[in-house]
Design a protein around this motif. Structure first.
Motif, mmCIF file in Angstrom:
data_model
loop_
_atom_site.group_PDB
_atom_site.id
_atom_site.type_symbol
_atom_site.label_atom_id
_atom_site.label_comp_id
_atom_site.label_asym_id
_atom_site.label_seq_id
_atom_site.Cartn_x
_atom_site.Cartn_y
_atom_site.Cartn_z
ATOM 1 N N HIS A 357 -0.450 4.330 8.209
ATOM 2 C CA HIS A 357 0.386 3.414 7.429
ATOM 3 C C HIS A 357 1.125 2.435 8.337
ATOM 4 C CE1 HIS A 357 3.519 1.989 4.673
ATOM 5 N NE2 HIS A 357 2.698 2.360 3.696
ATOM 6 N N ARG A 358 1.721 2.934 9.418
ATOM 7 C CA ARG A 358 2.468 2.060 10.333
ATOM 8 C C ARG A 358 1.547 1.027 10.979
ATOM 9 N NH1 ARG A 358 5.565 5.783 14.518
ATOM 10 N NH2 ARG A 358 6.883 3.974 14.899
ATOM 11 N N SER A 359 0.396 1.494 11.425
ATOM 12 C CA SER A 359 -0.521 0.603 12.147
ATOM 13 C C SER A 359 -1.031 -0.512 11.248
ATOM 14 C CB SER A 359 -1.701 1.404 12.705
ATOM 15 O OG SER A 359 -1.258 2.404 13.600
ATOM 16 N N LEU A 360 -1.515 -0.141 10.058
ATOM 17 C CA LEU A 360 -2.064 -1.161 9.164
ATOM 18 C C LEU A 360 -0.972 -2.096 8.645
ATOM 19 C CD1 LEU A 360 -4.735 0.816 7.112
ATOM 20 C CD2 LEU A 360 -4.988 -0.454 9.239
ATOM 21 N N SER A 361 0.230 -1.565 8.426
ATOM 22 C CA SER A 361 1.336 -2.413 7.975
ATOM 23 C C SER A 361 1.654 -3.489 9.012
ATOM 24 C CB SER A 361 2.579 -1.561 7.703
ATOM 25 O OG SER A 361 2.370 -0.682 6.625
ATOM 26 N N MET A 362 1.655 -3.101 10.281
ATOM 27 C CA MET A 362 1.984 -4.069 11.334
ATOM 28 C C MET A 362 0.857 -5.078 11.537
ATOM 29 S SD MET A 362 4.145 -1.880 14.154
ATOM 30 C CE MET A 362 2.943 -0.571 14.353
ATOM 31 N N ILE A 363 -0.382 -4.624 11.436
ATOM 32 C CA ILE A 363 -1.498 -5.571 11.545
ATOM 33 C C ILE A 363 -1.430 -6.578 10.396
ATOM 34 C CG2 ILE A 363 -4.015 -5.821 11.500
ATOM 35 C CD1 ILE A 363 -4.123 -2.963 12.741
ATOM 36 N N GLY A 364 -1.101 -6.091 9.209
ATOM 37 C CA GLY A 364 -0.979 -6.972 8.062
ATOM 38 C C GLY A 364 0.175 -7.940 8.194
ATOM 39 N N ARG A 365 1.293 -7.447 8.669
ATOM 40 C CA ARG A 365 2.496 -8.285 8.722
ATOM 41 C C ARG A 365 2.479 -9.279 9.880
ATOM 42 N NH1 ARG A 365 8.369 -6.470 10.119
ATOM 43 N NH2 ARG A 365 9.518 -8.350 9.622
#
Length: 643
Positions: A357-365
């Motif tokens: 969740h953290r990794s994909l959230s940061m890639i998205g943001r």
């Protein structure tokens, strides 16, 4: 280039009743090994099934006013339903009532009889119906079955006998020359001692019931259930009707069985094969028992665990992970609901789920969801890459030794280190400086690449979760086509891949939080010191006034910035019994990704307020000094009361 064959079997389960969690454990272990071998490039044949003959089944059918065939058909259907729900990838499911097996058993029995290794005599001795096992007087334990502890009955009847004693020394020599044949070593030593105690010729037919395969040359006899059952492994391998298949897969690489039936598989079965002139299996592996709260499962104790109910409540992959991670193959393991929930929360929700969740959230943001080319590299990156490569190598080593528990530990050590890598590299800080864009891309790529490797490595254990991670990473290649080599190689995540919006894969499980016992003396509650309160310019309050503030621990499930509000974050928190949304003015001090997974202290009974059109139901506590702000956290379960 043709793939190397690999043949693995479970015991064929006896349909006297529905299966419990111990049976699910054995089959899940076999499935994990089979899936790993396919991942490693082997041509796998994975067999399970049902052992349907014998006096016990006939009596059960009579008790239920039905025929033995109708009785087993109903129970076996429940076996197949369980394996479907647990996502067992068997290649064949054999039933000993099938014609192909009927023909095989009669052919083998006839062959061994024709060469003089089966003879007729009269049997008189003790018989355990639940275990379908004959015992001599000296072998009983306090007059009862030494295996299950239940009552035995005297049996006297005409029977055919198999000359086991003839092959005793030959079997001992084989075991000594092939130390891997019986595993683990403790089981091997038990079997050697049993053989040295002297083998008796084995009764291999019965006349007191007729639910079985008739002896081909004397149809008033039926073949003894263990002689019948053990030969299933060569029926399915094609011994009688598909010699090309048999020559390809036999001898079996692993017979995985419970420790209580190692003796049948490592003594009776090899001697049958010796008499047939067929090769012996490469390994018989006796796993331990699964006990419940330290006690062996028993219907009379009311502690038999239904795996279907667990799957319905927690999901198949969760149960698979728990069984494989919690228990070391070969040893007894303990099942408890508390241990299961702890594994879900710690390993699956906090570690793996949080990393994804953290990794994909940061890639998205920070990168619009696009995997951009890595830039500057630092020693910490090389350390993570080296660990990923070492993890894949150690994982392979452990799996080749059937040490599933150790393989999982290696993967979770990589997951834990990657979570720490996020905190050490601080992508949210890098994103604030345009000059550090290349460095940010390196960190984000490394996170996604670790997740790609983790998805592959966990696929034998968690066949539903692995492709979910694959899809969330935005990978379009068919996950079914991945190999172990894909996990050994770093940098195979294609640039330009667009990751998906993260979706929770393992929601945290919360039990009812512990509450302080009623009647606790008020003076034990925390009370602000009067002098400190006065110095802060705050009026003194009474203990009754303080007690009106309901402070509880809340876990941050999600965090995001409020649009057009530089100071505000929208938090979704879990209070153990409910979830709430809170608007908090901490956006200048925390990035959303830093907050997910933290256990903060919250005022629960604050009157709701609408902020920027969003209802805020509570307030998180923070300490401040010299413009620095830090949230108050507590390492306690969500819902715990703060006093």
């Amino acid at each position: 280039m043709s793939k190397k064959p690999f043949y693995i079997t479970t015991p064929i389960y006896y349909p006297s009743d529905r299966l419990h969690i111990g049976h699910a454990y054995c089959t899940t272990v076999a499935d994990a090994i089979a899936r790993y071998k396919r991942l490693a490039g082997f041509d796998v044949f994975f067999l399970t099934g049902s052992d349907e003959h014998g006096q016990k089944i006939q009596r059960k059918a009579e008790e239920n006013n039905t025929t033995p065939q109708a009785y087993v058909d109903n129970i076996v259907a429940s076996f197949q339903h369980l394996w479907e729900k647990l996502h067992i990838s068997h290649d064949d499911f054999i039933r000993t009532t099938e014609r192909r097996h009927h023909e095989l058993v009669q052919a083998v029995f006839q062959k061994i009889y024709d060469q003089g290794d089966i003879y007729k005599a009269e049997y008189e001795g003790w018989y355990c119906t639940p275990c379908e096992t004959f015992w001599m007087e000296r072998q009983l334990s306090d007059g009862k079955c030494p295996d299950c502890g239940r009552a035995v009955e005297i049996v006297k009847e005409e029977s055919y006998f198999f000359r086991m004693a003839k092959y005793q020394e030959r079997l001992l020599q084989y075991i000594e020359e092939n130390p891997e044949f019986i595993q683990p070593t403790s089981r091997r030593n038990e079997m050697i001692n049993f053989i040295k105690g002297g083998l008796e010729d084995l009764c291999v037919s019965r006349t007191t019931f007729d639910w079985g395969i008739p002896v081909p040359f004397d149809t008033k006899h039926v073949v003894y259930v263990w002689f019948d059952a053990l030969t299933n492994y060569i029926t399915a391998a094609g011994y009688l009707n598909d010699r090309e298949k048999f020559d390809k897969y036999w001898p079996a690489d692993i017979h995985l069985v419970g420790k209580e039936i190692v003796r049948f598989h490592s003594i009776i079965w090899p001697i049958i094969l010796m008499a047939m002139g067929a090769p012996l299996p490469k390994m018989v592996y006796g796993h331990g028992w699964l006990v419940v709260e330290g006690d062996k499962m028993s219907k009379s104790k009311g502690n038999v665990i239904d795996p279907l109910a667990l799957i319905d409540e927690f999901g198949a992959d969760t149960i698979r992970y728990f069984l494989l991670r919690e228990i070391t193959l070969g040893l007894d393991g303990n099942f408890s609901r508390d241990a299961l929930i702890n594994r879900i929360n710690a390993d699956l929700a906090n570690d793996l789920g949080n990393l994804l969740h953290r990794s994909l959230s940061m890639i998205g943001r920070f990168n619009g969801g696009i995997m951009e080319a890595p830039g500057e590299e630092e020693p910490i990156d090389q350390e993570l890459i080296a660990l990923a490569r070492a993890t894949a190598a150690q994982y392979e080593k452990h799996m080749e030794q059937q040490d599933i528990n150790a393989a999982l530990k290696e993967v979770w050590a990589l997951i834990g280190r990657t979570n720490k890598y996020i905190d050490e590299t601080g992508p949210w800080a890098l994103a604030k400086d345009p000059a550090k864009k290349g460095r940010l891309n390196t960190v984000l790529y490394n996170l996604a690449e670790v997740l790609r490797i983790v998805a592959i490595l966990i696929s034998p254990f968690m066949p539903l979760t692995a492709p979910k991670i694959w899809r969330q990473l935005g990978l379009t290649s068919d996950f079914a086509g991945v190999t172990l080599d894909d996990a050994k190689s770093w940098g195979r995540l294609p640039l330009g891949t667009v990751v998906a919006k993260p979706e929770p894969i393992f929601p945290r499980i919360e039990e009812q939080p512990a509450v302080q016992a009623a009647g606790q003396p008020a003076e034990t509650a925390a009370v602000p010191a009067p002098q400190a309160a006065a110095e802060a310019g705050m009026p003194e309050i009474t203990i009754d006034e303080f007690a009106k503030v309901d402070l509880r621990v809340a876990k941050v499930l999600a965090a995001e910035k409020v649009k057009k509000a530089d100071k505000l974050l929208l938090l979704t928190v879990d209070l153990g019994t409910e979830q709430r949304t809170i608007i908090s003015g901490i956006a200048k001090h925390y990035e959303p990704e830093q907050l997910v997974g933290q256990n903060v202290v919250m005022v629960v009974n604050l009157k709701p307020a609408k902020i920027r059109g969003i209802e805020s139901r509570g307030m998180v506590l923070a300490a401040s000094c010299d413009e620095k702000l830090q949230l108050v956290t507590a390492d306690m379960p969500p819902g715990s009361k703060v006093k």
